[in-house]
Structures are given as C-alpha cells and as structure tokens.
Motif scaffolding. Structure first.
Motif, PDB file in Angstrom:
ATOM      1  N   LEU A 160       0.838  -1.204   0.000  1.00  0.00           N
ATOM      2  CA  LEU A 160       0.000   0.000   0.000  1.00  0.00           C
ATOM      3  C   LEU A 160       0.868   1.247   0.000  1.00  0.00           C
ATOM      4  N   PHE A 161       1.863   1.284   0.867  1.00  0.00           N
ATOM      5  CA  PHE A 161       2.692   2.479   0.994  1.00  0.00           C
ATOM      6  C   PHE A 161       3.652   2.646  -0.186  1.00  0.00           C
ATOM      7  N   VAL A 162       4.112   1.540  -0.770  1.00  0.00           N
ATOM      8  CA  VAL A 162       4.957   1.628  -1.966  1.00  0.00           C
ATOM      9  C   VAL A 162       4.169   2.207  -3.135  1.00  0.00           C
ATOM     10  N   ILE A 163       2.972   1.679  -3.346  1.00  0.00           N
ATOM     11  CA  ILE A 163       2.117   2.202  -4.426  1.00  0.00           C
ATOM     12  C   ILE A 163       1.853   3.688  -4.201  1.00  0.00           C
ATOM     13  N   ALA A 164       1.539   4.074  -2.968  1.00  0.00           N
ATOM     14  CA  ALA A 164       1.267   5.478  -2.662  1.00  0.00           C
ATOM     15  C   ALA A 164       2.484   6.353  -2.927  1.00  0.00           C
ATOM     16  N   PHE A 165       3.666   5.871  -2.577  1.00  0.00           N
ATOM     17  CA  PHE A 165       4.900   6.643  -2.779  1.00  0.00           C
ATOM     18  C   PHE A 165       5.195   6.837  -4.266  1.00  0.00           C
TER      19      PHE A 165
ATOM     20  N   SER B  30      -9.474   6.253   9.288  1.00  0.00           N
ATOM     21  CA  SER B  30      -8.962   7.576   8.925  1.00  0.00           C
ATOM     22  C   SER B  30      -7.448   7.650   9.091  1.00  0.00           C
ATOM     23  N   LEU B  31      -6.923   6.995  10.119  1.00  0.00           N
ATOM     24  CA  LEU B  31      -5.483   7.041  10.356  1.00  0.00           C
ATOM     25  C   LEU B  31      -4.722   6.289   9.270  1.00  0.00           C
ATOM     26  N   SER B  32      -5.235   5.143   8.832  1.00  0.00           N
ATOM     27  CA  SER B  32      -4.550   4.375   7.788  1.00  0.00           C
ATOM     28  C   SER B  32      -4.571   5.126   6.462  1.00  0.00           C
ATOM     29  N   PHE B  33      -5.670   5.819   6.175  1.00  0.00           N
ATOM     30  CA  PHE B  33      -5.741   6.602   4.938  1.00  0.00           C
ATOM     31  C   PHE B  33      -4.779   7.788   5.007  1.00  0.00           C
ATOM     32  N   THR B  34      -4.695   8.419   6.167  1.00  0.00           N
ATOM     33  CA  THR B  34      -3.735   9.505   6.332  1.00  0.00           C
ATOM     34  C   THR B  34      -2.314   9.004   6.115  1.00  0.00           C
ATOM     35  N   ALA B  35      -2.009   7.817   6.629  1.00  0.00           N
ATOM     36  CA  ALA B  35      -0.668   7.254   6.453  1.00  0.00           C
ATOM     37  C   ALA B  35      -0.365   7.007   4.975  1.00  0.00           C
ATOM     38  N   ALA B  36      -1.365   6.512   4.225  1.00  0.00           N
ATOM     39  CA  ALA B  36      -1.170   6.301   2.790  1.00  0.00           C
ATOM     40  C   ALA B  36      -0.931   7.630   2.078  1.00  0.00           C
ATOM     41  N   LEU B  37      -1.683   8.661   2.460  1.00  0.00           N
ATOM     42  CA  LEU B  37      -1.496   9.972   1.846  1.00  0.00           C
ATOM     43  C   LEU B  37      -0.154  10.585   2.235  1.00  0.00           C
ATOM     44  N   LEU B  38       0.336  10.271   3.431  1.00  0.00           N
ATOM     45  CA  LEU B  38       1.669  10.749   3.823  1.00  0.00           C
ATOM     46  C   LEU B  38       2.748  10.124   2.941  1.00  0.00           C
ATOM     47  N   ALA B  39       2.576   8.846   2.594  1.00  0.00           N
ATOM     48  CA  ALA B  39       3.514   8.207   1.666  1.00  0.00           C
ATOM     49  C   ALA B  39       3.443   8.874   0.295  1.00  0.00           C
ATOM     50  N   THR B  40       2.225   9.204  -0.134  1.00  0.00           N
ATOM     51  CA  THR B  40       2.058   9.936  -1.388  1.00  0.00           C
ATOM     52  C   THR B  40       2.754  11.292  -1.321  1.00  0.00           C
ATOM     53  N   ALA B  41       2.548  12.005  -0.223  1.00  0.00           N
ATOM     54  CA  ALA B  41       3.140  13.326  -0.068  1.00  0.00           C
ATOM     55  C   ALA B  41       4.662  13.259  -0.039  1.00  0.00           C
ATOM     56  N   ALA B  42       5.218  12.203   0.573  1.00  0.00           N
ATOM     57  CA  ALA B  42       6.670  12.050   0.602  1.00  0.00           C
ATOM     58  C   ALA B  42       7.221  11.912  -0.817  1.00  0.00           C
TER      59      ALA B  42
END
Length: 414
Positions: free
Chosen positions: A226-231, A348-360
């Motif tokens: 999830l976080f790799v895809i978001a990044f 909400s916290l997991s979605f925020t974490a995914a968006l943080l990976a996107t933002a990074a």
C-alpha cells in the motif's frame, strides 16, 4: 455518538430543511475543489507565467513545487491531530484559511521567495480537506447515503482542476493577468470557507478518538505494498503536475490553439478524465485489485511517456493529460478503500498514512526531476520517471495486492 442518534441526526432536517447529507456533500465538494484544484495544482498550471515573471530555472520550479507538496505533507499531519482533538470543523477551516492566504500571497508576489511562501500555504490546504470529511460523513450520514456523499465530495477534486484550467484558458483568450486569476481563486476560497463554517459547526469530534498506539499498528509488512504504491503515485503525479504543461508549451503547444493556451487545456482534460475515479469501485469489482493497480500504474507511466514523445500534438496532449487524470483520481480512490480494508479499526489514520507516503513521493519527485531536467532535458526526465510506475506494475504480484484486513490486537479496537 451511537448509531441510533447518528441516523436520527441524518434524517432530521437542519436549518432551512437542509440535511447533513446535503450540507456535508456541498461543503466537502467546495473544499476539495479549492484545495485540490488551484490549491494543489495551481502552481503547475501557471508555471509558464511564473517562469516568465520571476526568471525561474527548471530546478527552481522543481524546488518550489516540492515545497508546496511539503506543505501538503505537513497539512496531513496537522489535520489528523486536529481531527482527533477538535473534530472535522477545525482542520477543514484551517485548510481553507491557508488556501485563501496562500492564493492571496501568490497574487501579489514580487519575487520567488514570496511566491514560494504562497505556494506552500495554498498547497498545504489539500492536506486538511479529505480525511476530516470522511470522518464527518461516516458519523453523520446514513449508510445508504454515504457512498453518494463521498463520491460528490471527491468529484470536487476533478471539477476544481478543470475549473482552474478553464480560468487559465480564459486568461489567455481574454488577455487577463495571472494575478487576477489567483485573486479570483482566493475569493472562491474565502466563499468556500464561509460555506464550510456553516456546514461543520454542529459536527462534533468522534468521542472514541484514535488509540494512542495507532500509528505503530500501521507498521506491518502486509501494508508495505500500500505504501509503496502510494509513494510511487506521489512521485509520478507530482512530476507531471509540476512540469508537463510547461514542457508542452515549450514545444509549441497543439495545432489550432495559441501556444499560451496549452497549460489550461492540459488541466481541463486532466480534470474531466479524472471523473473516471467515480467508477473505481466498479472497475475493481470487475477486474480485481491487482489488475486495477497495474492499470493505474501503467496509465501514469504512459502519460509521462506521451508527454515526452508527443508533446506538441493533439494525439499526445489529450491522451497524456487524460491518462494522468485517470491515474491520479483512480489511485487516490484505491488508496482510500484499500487502507480502510487493511485497517478497519483505524480507517482515517490508515488513509492519512497512505497519503503521507504519497506526499513524501511528491516532495522528492519534483526537486529531483527539476535538477535532472536542467541536466538532461525534460523529455528524457519524463521517460526516466515513467520507468518507476511501469516497473511497479510489472513487479506487482497478486499476493502484494491483498485487501484482507490485517490483524490488529483486540485492545486497539476500543
């Protein structure tokens, strides 16, 4: 608030007969239209004007764009804390205040430093808008109406991007100043601020809050895809937003239109095709999550490749901008659903974490791409960046795209 009182509140009319479903949908649409339209995309849309007005190099453009996405990153963190402590109204209004301030600063900027400050505040607004509305709709709107409410709110993103593109087209066709456009964005943001103040004033914070150890629970190997895809998505989309329109303009635009109209056209197409994000759920049901992820990654890669190879033709511009719109809107919808499925106790916290990976990824992408473009050219840089989502699609295995809930200790559900 228990489910009974939530449903009662959803059914009852509010002031003037307006329900939470109606008021939150309209307010959320306005907030996302402003924050994800001119707030997050405005700098890339007006790069040609900024380059001319402030004699900016490509590397400077990359760094200012990265600064804006860093504002988005910080906005996500601040919004999550405010949501937990104060409810959805405070983060949403904070974001719209930042958008109004940032757009006003851009409108009067006389040098690159002041421009960068304005871009930082304007782009930070996007970090405040999304998760608070997910929280408000989850608690104030009936189950049967929630998908429609969230769809209407998310549609604001595509409409906001297309509207910003139309403003840029009008600027060219009517000979208007880019400063006037940004003044108009600031006024629209102020109006959205007033609308959201009225819609969210009665929406209290979730009394259950988020467990203290919630962030730690997200650090699980099963969530890594999830976080790799978001990044990767963050890098791909930010590089396109920052440089594609300027690159196409630099190559002369498309036949039949003034070259200066190119950026506006790119973002209008981008926004309109982005409405495909509304069908993400149906596509996922039809082909499954693994193939949907491969599709959106390849769409992002092909979008950049077309911008590099055919930047001065209709056959390049429209598919490139359209595929990027599909890539951005469908991927963001996937992240919202995928994160919630993996962590149903921490939606909400997991979605925020995914968006943080996107933002990074969005912070790193433009800064590095700007330096690379000065060294090897923008077209070659696009092709290099396109390899990242393409490789992600090729290397992705079905087991990486599981959306079965990850086990969270029982104590975390309280």
């Amino acid at each position: 608030m228990d489910e009974t009182s939530t449903l009662r509140g959803a059914r009852q009319s509010r002031e003037g007969g307006i329900t939470y479903f109606q008021s939150l949908s309209v307010a959320g649409f306005a907030a996302t239209a402003i924050s994800y339209g001119p707030g997050r995309m405005g700098f890339g849309l007006f790069v040609p004007e900024f380059r001319s007005a402030f004699s900016m190099s490509t590397s400077q453009i990359g760094f200012v764009s990265s600064l804006g996405f860093f504002g988005f990153f910080l906005g996500l963190l601040v919004a999550q804390g405010l949501l937990m402590r104060r409810g959805p109204q405070v983060p949403v209004l904070s974001g719209l205040i930042a958008a109004t301030l940032g757009m006003s600063v851009v409108a009067v900027a006389q040098n690159v430093f002041v421009l960068a400050v304005g871009v930082f505040f304007a782009a930070s607004s996007a970090g405040f808008a999304w998760t608070p509305f997910n929280d408000a709709v989850h608690r104030k709107v009936r189950d049967v109406d929630r998908p429609r409410a969230l769809s209407e709110i998310s549609t604001g993103t595509s409409v906001g991007i297309a509207a910003a593109g139309l403003a840029a087209l009008a600027m060219v066709m009517m000979g208007l100043s880019w400063r006037l456009c940004w003044t108009g964005f600031a006024v629209a943001s102020a109006l959205a601020l007033l609308a959201n103040h009225a819609a969210l004033r009665d929406v209290e914070r979730d009394p259950n809050g988020i467990p203290e150890k919630g962030w730690r629970e997200l650090l699980r190997s099963g969530a890594l895809p999830l976080f790799v895809i978001a990044f990767v998505y963050g890098i791909t989309s930010a590089v396109y937003i920052s440089f594609a329109a300027d690159h196409m303009l630099d190559r002369g635009g498309v036949p039949g239109l003034p070259a200066a109209a190119t950026p506006g056209l790119v973002f209008v197409v981008y926004g309109l095709f982005g409405l495909a994000g509304l069908f993400t759920g149906r596509v996922k049901t039809a082909i499954g999550l693994p193939w949907l992820l491969r599709f959106v990654m390849l769409a992002g890669a092909l979008s950049l490749a077309l911008a590099a190879i055919l930047p001065d033709s209709w056959a390049g511009l429209v598919p490139s901008a359209g595929l990027q719109g599909v890539h951005v809107m469908m991927t963001s919808a996937v992240l919202a659903v995928w994160s919630e499925r993996l962590f149903p106790a921490l939606p909400s916290l997991s979605f925020t974490a995914a968006l943080l990976a996107t933002a990074a990824g969005s912070v790193l992408g433009p800064a590095i791409a700007g330096v690379a473009a000065d060294a090897i050219g923008t077209g070659a840089t696009f092709l290099g960046v396109a390899l990242l989502p393409a490789a992600t699609a090729v290397l992705l295995r079905d087991r990486h795209a599981s959306d079965r809930p990850l086990r969270v200790p029982a104590a975390m559900h309280g």
